[in-house]
Enzyme design. Structure first.
Site, PDB file in Angstrom:
ATOM      1  N   CYS A   1      20.219  62.446  46.488  1.00 57.09           N
ATOM      2  CA  CYS A   1      19.938  63.391  47.568  1.00 57.09           C
ATOM      3  C   CYS A   1      20.558  64.733  47.171  1.00 57.09           C
ATOM      4  O   CYS A   1      21.777  64.825  46.995  1.00 57.09           O
ATOM      5  CB  CYS A   1      20.562  62.875  48.862  1.00 57.09           C
ATOM      6  SG  CYS A   1      20.349  64.024  50.221  1.00 57.09           S
TER       7      CYS A   1
ATOM      8  N   CYS B   1      15.137  69.642  51.785  1.00 56.19           N
ATOM      9  CA  CYS B   1      15.244  68.506  50.861  1.00 56.19           C
ATOM     10  C   CYS B   1      15.523  69.104  49.482  1.00 56.19           C
ATOM     11  O   CYS B   1      14.655  69.765  48.905  1.00 56.19           O
ATOM     12  CB  CYS B   1      13.947  67.694  50.867  1.00 56.19           C
ATOM     13  SG  CYS B   1      13.956  66.328  49.686  1.00 56.19           S
TER      14      CYS B   1
HETATM   15  N1  LIG Z   1      14.707  60.765  51.620  1.00 51.92           N
HETATM   16  C1  LIG Z   1      15.067  60.831  50.240  1.00 51.92           C
HETATM   17  C2  LIG Z   1      16.539  60.957  50.023  1.00 51.92           C
HETATM   18  C3  LIG Z   1      17.143  62.211  50.579  1.00 51.92           C
HETATM   19  C4  LIG Z   1      16.688  63.476  49.848  1.00 51.92           C
HETATM   20  C5  LIG Z   1      17.375  64.690  50.363  1.00 51.92           C
HETATM   21  N2  LIG Z   1      17.261  65.077  51.680  1.00 51.92           N
HETATM   22  C6  LIG Z   1      17.582  65.797  49.383  1.00 51.92           C
HETATM   23  O1  LIG Z   1      18.133  66.831  49.791  1.00 51.92           O
HETATM   24  O2  LIG Z   1      17.295  65.643  48.204  1.00 51.92           O
HETATM   25  C7  LIG Z   1      14.543  59.607  49.502  1.00 51.92           C
HETATM   26  O3  LIG Z   1      14.386  58.529  50.108  1.00 51.92           O
HETATM   27  O4  LIG Z   1      14.289  59.712  48.301  1.00 51.92           O
END
Ligand SMILES: N[C@@H](CCC[C@H](N)C(=O)O)C(=O)O
Length: 414
Positions: free
Chosen positions: A151, A356
């Site tokens: 993440c 993200c």
């Molecule tokens: N939901 C993603 C993991 C989290 C990613 C995140 N918010 C970021 O900032 O990279 C997954 O399941 O791959």
């Protein structure tokens, strides 16, 4: 002014130390399949857990129970519950508990929960990781209880958390072990955190996706670039267990909705990238091609499209999806590469998020592969701008820079 900590005077503003008086259950990651089969089981078990700390009147009661400190951080609105887990080899909260804690009404609220882990020992590692002298480890659950590999915003927040918790002077960089391997964030004095996110992976099996490489980009013939993806249609024709047991009127309404949407099978163009976790990036649909793409990201129905991409059969591990529009200063520059892009995210396991980090990295990689974006870009996610650079010529690594901030801290009764 100073406060006392472990018998030692500390500067004002330092984080309160952890006082973990008991560890909760050891990790028991619920698989995506199990959650799909019986989503209600999560709620029942969480309610059972809450029962333990409820007074006769039914109010939550932490008197006499053990408590775990947590810290809530956010990076551009992508928010996380941070827990110091260094005393225990597995996350102290189970994936079911993570779901409850991330609930924005009945819990603390967050897009995920992140555990600061001790560095793994060499015998638990393989390949290049064996030679690395890790400082810490990172584990995480998404808000739906599934465990991602990495993440981006989360590791920025985690680095800032470590720096504040340990009162390290900054700039300071850390070698974190994640399920995606080595990731190196650096906390800067201006509050920003830069992260060396490593190399993007672009071959279909690395993403993973069953979509075929397109040969669209001559330099990267094995990448899935501007591949056609059909969304909608039959995929939506299977009602979920929850829908099947819904009241009659609701079932009829859903059936009509599904049918209408099913007829709206749509073709989209996607480029797939792994930043340790899987991403699909789209600038729109075929036949509507301009460099910037024609996607109206300000008015699209993310709640409808997001899940259709996330659960599409061509993504065996599901997918994080990013809907993009390149931004130009003036209409004459539309044929050039640009260095700004606006993005909406639909995250695997968390849905709509304000930012993200791994997603923003994948957007720049995809934008370069599609011939739209420069290698160094400002990615405007709903929570604000992130700086991303794909250092193709130097070491092929992607560097992300953005903010990370403590919001509040508190106690979780366990
Ligand atoms: N939901 C993603 C993991 C989290 C990613 C995140 N918010 C970021 O900032 O990279 C997954 O399941 O791959």
């Amino acid at each position: 002014m100073t406060t006392r900590r472990n018998g030692k005077a500390n500067k004002r503003g330092a984080l309160t130390p952890f006082r973990v008086t008991a560890s909760s259950s050891v990790s028991n990651t619920m698989t995506r399949d199990a959650m799909r089969r019986n989503p209600r089981s999560v709620q029942v078990r969480v309610n059972d857990a809450l029962q333990d700390v409820t007074t006769e009147e039914g109010y939550p009661d932490s008197r006499g129970s053990s408590q775990v400190y947590f810290y809530k951080y956010q990076g551009l609105g992508n928010d996380f519950i941070m827990v110091d887990n260094r005393h225990c080899p597995d996350p102290i909260f189970s994936s079911e508990e993570a779901v409850a804690l991330c609930d924005r009404r009945f819990g603390i609220g967050g897009d995920g929960i992140i555990f600061l882990m001790s560095p793994p020992s060499a015998e638990d590692l393989s390949g290049d990781d064996k030679k690395t002298d890790f400082d810490y480890g990172m584990r995480m659950y998404n808000s739906d209880g599934t465990e991602p590999e990495m993440c981006g915003n989360g590791i920025r927040c985690l680095a800032r958390f470590v720096a504040e918790l340990e009162e390290h002077s900054v700039p300071r960089s850390y070698k974190f072990h994640t399920l995606a391997g080595l990731i190196i964030p650096e906390v800067n004095p201006n509050g920003l955190v830069s992260v060396d996110m490593g190399e993007p992976r672009i071959e279909p099996q690395e993403v993973p996706t069953t979509l075929k490489a397109t040969g669209e980009n001559e330099e990267y013939p094995n990448a899935v670039v501007l591949q056609e993806l059909v969304v909608g249609g039959e995929m939506e024709a299977v009602p979920s267990a929850e829908e099947m047991f819904a009241p009659y009127e609701e079932r009829m309404e859903n059936q009509i909705k599904r049918k209408t949407q099913g007829e709206l099978k749509e073709r989209w163009l996607v480029t797939c990238v792994s930043m340790g976790n899987p991403h699909a990036v789209t600038f729109g649909r075929p036949g509507e091609e301009t460099l910037g793409g024609t996607l109206d990201v300000d008015n699209m129905d993310l709640d409808y499209y997001g899940p259709l991409f996330e659960k599409h059969e061509v993504f065996p591990e599901k997918i994080n999806t990013h809907f993009c529009k390149a931004i130009y200063d003036n209409p004459e520059s539309l044929d050039d590469l640009t260095d700004a892009v606006k993005v909406l995210h639909w995250e695997r396991g968390a849905g709509k998020t304000l930012a993200c980090g791994t997603g923003a990295c994948s957007v720049v990689v995809a934008g370069v592969l599609e011939g739209r974006l420069k290698e160094k870009c400002l990615v405007y996610v709903p929570g604000g701008p992130l700086q991303i650079e794909w250092r193709r010529a130097k070491d092929n690594h992607v560097i992300m820079t953005g903010p990370a901030q403590l919001v509040y801290k508190g106690l979780i009764p366990v």
